[in-house]
Each structure stands twice: as structure tokens, then as C-alpha cells.
Design a protein around this motif. Sequence first.
Motif, mmCIF file in Angstrom:
data_model
loop_
_atom_site.group_PDB
_atom_site.id
_atom_site.type_symbol
_atom_site.label_atom_id
_atom_site.label_comp_id
_atom_site.label_asym_id
_atom_site.label_seq_id
_atom_site.Cartn_x
_atom_site.Cartn_y
_atom_site.Cartn_z
ATOM 1 N N CYS A 1 0.846 -1.193 0.000
ATOM 2 C CA CYS A 1 0.000 0.000 0.000
ATOM 3 C C CYS A 1 0.876 1.235 0.000
ATOM 4 O O CYS A 1 2.033 1.206 0.432
ATOM 5 N N ILE B 1 -3.646 3.853 -1.852
ATOM 6 C CA ILE B 1 -3.891 2.813 -2.840
ATOM 7 C C ILE B 1 -3.334 1.499 -2.307
ATOM 8 O O ILE B 1 -2.349 1.486 -1.562
ATOM 9 N N ARG C 1 -2.733 -2.916 -3.081
ATOM 10 C CA ARG C 1 -2.693 -4.086 -3.948
ATOM 11 C C ARG C 1 -2.601 -5.321 -3.069
ATOM 12 O O ARG C 1 -1.750 -5.411 -2.191
ATOM 13 N N TYR D 1 -6.869 -4.382 -6.884
ATOM 14 C CA TYR D 1 -6.348 -3.038 -6.644
ATOM 15 C C TYR D 1 -7.474 -2.141 -6.136
ATOM 16 O O TYR D 1 -8.598 -2.183 -6.646
ATOM 17 N N TYR E 1 -8.531 1.904 -4.234
ATOM 18 C CA TYR E 1 -8.229 3.276 -3.840
ATOM 19 C C TYR E 1 -9.118 3.621 -2.652
ATOM 20 O O TYR E 1 -10.285 3.223 -2.603
ATOM 21 N N GLU F 1 -5.422 -2.476 -12.945
ATOM 22 C CA GLU F 1 -3.985 -2.452 -12.705
ATOM 23 C C GLU F 1 -3.360 -1.177 -13.260
ATOM 24 O O GLU F 1 -2.484 -0.575 -12.639
ATOM 25 N N TYR G 1 -4.109 1.735 -11.031
ATOM 26 C CA TYR G 1 -3.275 1.629 -9.840
ATOM 27 C C TYR G 1 -1.856 2.122 -10.128
ATOM 28 O O TYR G 1 -1.297 2.919 -9.362
ATOM 29 N N ARG H 1 -0.268 5.410 -8.471
ATOM 30 C CA ARG H 1 0.906 5.228 -7.610
ATOM 31 C C ARG H 1 2.019 6.175 -8.050
ATOM 32 O O ARG H 1 2.673 6.800 -7.216
#
Length: 259
Positions: free
Chosen positions: A186, A203, A205, A218, A220, A232, A235, A239
Motif C-alpha cells: 500500500c 492505494i 494491492r 487493486y 483506492y 492495474e 493503480y 501510484r
Amino acid sequence: MEKRILFTTIIASIMLCACAKEIKTVADDVSVEKVSTATTEEIALEESSETSDTSEYDIVAEYNSYDEFIESIKKIMDIYKNPDYNPHDISEQYGRIPYSIDCSIDQHADEFGYIQIDIDGDGVDELLLGRTGSEEAPDETDIDNMYTLKDGKVVPVFESEYYAYYQLYEDGMIDFHFGDSTRYCCVEHFKYTAGRMELKEGIYREVQDTDGKYGFHYYYSDSALQKREMTEKEYDDLRDELEHKYNKPKYQLHLFREE
């Protein structure tokens, strides 16, 4: 480095549970609201760690002032100069040494420093520990440990570890990274206000089992802890955006080795 191997193993076990809904630091008033995304295995590990005796890995030494804490770090740095030093002797006298401090002393002693500054404007200075900027970027400073005063004691706001590390940015923004490369990670951003770390966005994963097939999912989360699933690509794009959203502070640290 017997101490580092032991300490890293402990952290690897404990920090797999880092993103439970609420994590409190030593200071009662310094709390961190987290999104509950732990897997069943992580929850079981967390319950196990709560019932085990982990007190020996907490900070044993209590400091009544920043000056006292700073002097202890200087003495530990002097001990580290001796190639025959015994890490058990240090832990008995000073308690657990946070990973980032231990790493800075051992590998970045000439860049390791501190500064006292009121981050949230409440009239109480925080103590920041970190490393000065590199030759390529001398104005950038990495602050990965922050402390405050509560009831006459020095208590951590955050302390970076091996699998969970922090970075202080301008305007009291704090960046938090946690995870490993295979199961969970994260990236979260907090605002330090009135002695509290308030989540602004993050965020995540994580690996999930869907009909017997494991795959990444994934998410948010906003400041209200409202989660939404992402692709993905979303994400990865977000990120990258979060990692460049804030500027590092340009503090001039007081180097431990200069004094």
C-alpha cells in the motif's frame, strides 16, 4: 550483524498486519486510521502477535526530553565505532533501536542528523531524524522518523522499518509505504494535524482467491475510508502520481557526527 537479522525477522512477521483498520503508536493521541484490507492469514497472524510477548522489542528506555534522546543516539554511535561491540549490550542499556536509526548509524553515519521544528503548529516542536541530501540533490532531506512529547516523555509519531517506511514532506504531509513484492502493498498519504496522522488517500494491492484462482486486486481509498476497486493500469498511474505529489522539506539537519 546478529541484531539486524533478528530485528528484520521480527519486523517481517509483525508488519504483515500493518494495515488493520486502526493502528496506534505509543502516544495515545497519535493514531493512524487505516483501511481494513487484511487477508484471513494476516488477521490470524495479527491475533497471534497480540497474544505473544513482544515487550522485549518495544522501546525500553524512556526519555524525558529530546536532548536526552539525542545524547543517547550519540553514545550509541560511539559504541558502533568499535568493531567488537556487542549488540546485546546496547539493547540492554538503550532498549530496542528502531531499524531506520540502526541503519543510519551503521551505513549513513556521516549523513545522519536531526532537527526540532513544530510541524503541526500546536506550539510543541517535533523531533525529526533523517539523512541529509545527496551531492546531486543537497537540498533534499529524507525524514523517516518523527517524535513528539506527551506527558513529559518522548514518544514516536512514526518510525520507519524494513517493510514499512515513512517519509515526511512539506506542509506536514507524510508518505507511508508498506508491503512486499508478492502479496500485499500500500501507499498512503497522511496529514499531521494536532498530534494526529489523518489519512488523506491511499492505494492498495493485495492477492485474493477467486474461485480457486489467485490474482491481484487493486483499490483506492479516500479520507472517508471509502474504497473503490481499480484496474492495474489505474493503480500504476495513481501510484506514480502519489509518489511525486509532494515536495521533500529542505531542512538543514544538525549532523550527529559534527557535534
